[in-house]
Structure formats: structure tokens, C-alpha cells
Design a protein around this motif. Structure first.
Motif, short mmCIF file in Angstrom:
data_model
loop_
_atom_site.label_atom_id
_atom_site.label_comp_id
_atom_site.label_asym_id
_atom_site.label_seq_id
_atom_site.Cartn_x
_atom_site.Cartn_y
_atom_site.Cartn_z
N LEU A 111 27.50 12.81 -6.43
CA LEU A 111 27.33 11.72 -7.02
C LEU A 111 28.54 10.66 -6.85
N GLY A 112 29.64 11.50 -6.74
CA GLY A 112 30.97 10.63 -6.75
C GLY A 112 31.00 9.99 -5.18
N SER A 113 30.62 10.64 -4.30
CA SER A 113 30.56 10.16 -2.87
C SER A 113 29.44 8.93 -2.75
N GLN A 114 28.47 9.04 -3.42
CA GLN A 114 27.30 7.67 -3.37
C GLN A 114 27.91 6.72 -4.36
N ALA A 115 28.65 6.82 -5.20
CA ALA A 115 29.28 5.82 -6.24
C ALA A 115 30.49 5.08 -5.09
N LEU A 116 31.25 6.03 -4.27
CA LEU A 116 32.19 5.27 -3.44
C LEU A 116 31.60 4.32 -2.54
N HIS A 117 30.37 4.90 -1.98
CA HIS A 117 29.64 4.30 -0.97
C HIS A 117 29.28 2.88 -1.51
N PHE A 118 28.78 2.78 -2.87
CA PHE A 118 28.19 1.89 -3.49
C PHE A 118 29.48 0.68 -3.73
N ILE A 119 30.72 1.17 -4.26
CA ILE A 119 31.66 0.25 -4.65
C ILE A 119 32.58 0.04 -3.37
N THR A 120 32.29 0.53 -2.24
CA THR A 120 33.23 0.21 -1.35
C THR A 120 33.65 -1.35 -1.00
N PRO A 121 32.55 -2.21 -1.12
CA PRO A 121 32.78 -3.80 -0.70
C PRO A 121 33.46 -4.43 -1.79
N ILE A 122 33.50 -3.62 -3.15
CA ILE A 122 34.28 -4.52 -4.06
C ILE A 122 35.72 -3.99 -4.16
N ILE A 123 35.93 -2.77 -3.83
CA ILE A 123 37.34 -2.36 -3.76
C ILE A 123 37.88 -2.58 -2.38
N ASP A 124 37.60 -3.24 -1.43
CA ASP A 124 37.98 -3.24 -0.10
C ASP A 124 39.33 -4.00 -0.13
N CYS A 125 39.41 -4.78 -1.23
CA CYS A 125 40.99 -5.75 -1.29
C CYS A 125 41.75 -4.78 -1.76
N ALA A 126 41.77 -3.78 -2.42
CA ALA A 126 42.68 -2.97 -3.04
C ALA A 126 43.19 -1.69 -2.42
N PHE A 127 42.07 -1.23 -1.58
CA PHE A 127 42.19 -0.01 -0.72
C PHE A 127 41.90 -0.10 0.34
N ASN A 128 42.21 0.83 1.36
CA ASN A 128 41.72 0.97 2.84
C ASN A 128 40.44 1.36 2.96
N VAL A 129 39.68 0.58 3.49
CA VAL A 129 38.24 0.77 3.38
C VAL A 129 37.88 1.96 4.19
N LYS A 130 38.70 2.12 5.52
CA LYS A 130 38.27 3.33 6.14
C LYS A 130 38.60 4.79 5.42
N GLU A 131 39.63 4.95 4.66
CA GLU A 131 40.12 6.26 3.79
C GLU A 131 38.94 6.17 2.82
N VAL A 132 38.62 5.20 2.19
CA VAL A 132 37.53 5.26 1.14
C VAL A 132 36.23 5.99 1.54
N GLU A 133 36.03 5.41 2.70
CA GLU A 133 34.82 5.87 3.38
C GLU A 133 34.70 7.21 3.90
N GLN A 134 36.08 7.72 4.35
CA GLN A 134 36.41 9.01 4.49
C GLN A 134 36.40 9.96 3.28
N VAL A 135 36.89 9.37 2.46
CA VAL A 135 36.54 10.22 1.04
C VAL A 135 35.34 10.35 0.50
N ALA A 136 34.47 9.37 0.72
CA ALA A 136 32.93 9.51 0.22
C ALA A 136 32.32 10.44 1.29
N ARG A 137 32.88 10.30 2.43
CA ARG A 137 32.03 11.29 3.37
C ARG A 137 32.35 12.91 3.15
N LEU A 138 33.73 13.08 2.74
CA LEU A 138 34.18 14.26 2.66
C LEU A 138 33.69 14.92 1.14
#
Length: 125
Positions: free
Chosen positions: A70-97
Motif C-alpha cells: 500500500l505504501g508503494s502505491q501511495a508513493l506512485h500516486f504522490i510522485t507528481p506532487i513531490i517531484d519538486c522536493a525529492f529525486n523522482v527516480k529514487e522515489v519511483e525506485q523506492v516505490a518499486r522496491l
């Protein structure tokens, strides 16, 4: 009395069973991680240990372990919102993990290994 699962209905039921057999299959827990995935887990563990948060992080991760998907799906959902504060590639990698069942337990093991005292009394890094 005639069986309701004769002929065509029995074949359909067999096909349905075969199709659903792997519907909820997940990857085995011994699925090897890529090198860059392990590097990311190591970096996360280093930050946690450096800040002295190994015990609280371990307790938190243990408590949310069953909810990692569920956490991974939440990260996929909020990735467009947090792209200004975090590295999107790493956020997507964490969500995939987090989609893998054993990622949380692997991260806990890395944190515990890095926070374990070294033989000379210093903490392991």
C-alpha cells in the motif's frame, strides 16, 4: 441425476481454475535485488544510523511491514506532487522496491548490521 458440470461446463470450469491458479502469485521472498537497489537500501540505512534512529526506524518498519505494498502505491500516486522536493527516480525506485514483500525485512537487516557495535567498540558504518 445428471451432473451440472458435464461436457462444456466442466471444460470452462477447468480453464477458469487454470487461469486463477496464479492470479495472486507473488515473487518468492528470495528474489535477488539489483545492485542499485541494494545501494539505495544501504544509503537509507546509513542515514538512519547516522542520525541515531536505528531503533525507532526498526520498530516503525516492523509495524508497517505488512502494509508495504500500500505504501508503494501511495508513493506512485504522490510522485507528481513531490517531484519538486525529492529525486523522482529514487522515489519511483523506492516505490518499486516496496512492491516486493521482503524489502522491508532486508532494510531492517541492513539497518541492524550498520548499527551493530564493531569489535573495537565503534559503530559499524
Amino acid at each position: 441425476m445428471r451432473s451440472p458440470f458435464k461436457g462444456n461446463a466442466a471444460e470452462r470450469l477447468a480453464r477458469l481454475r487454470a487461469g486463477l491458479r496464479h492470479a495472486f502469485a507473488v515473487q518468492p521472498e528470495t528474489h535477488p535485488l539489483a545492485v542499485e537497489d541494494m545501494r539505495l537500501l544501504e544509503r537509507i540505512a546509513e542515514v538512519v544510523v547516522k542520525r541515531g534512529m536505528a531503533a525507532p526506524a526498526t520498530m516503525f518498519l516492523e509495524s508497517i511491514g505488512p502494509m508495504n505494498f500500500l505504501g508503494s502505491q501511495a508513493l506512485h500516486f504522490i510522485t507528481p506532487i513531490i517531484d519538486c522536493a525529492f529525486n523522482v527516480k529514487e522515489v519511483e525506485q523506492v516505490a518499486r522496491l516496496l512492491e516486493l514483500r521482503d524489502t522491508v525485512s532486508r532494510l531492517i537487516a541492513v539497518i541492524e548490521a550498520k548499527s551493530a557495535p564493531a569489535p573495537n567498540g565503534a559503530t559499524a558504518r
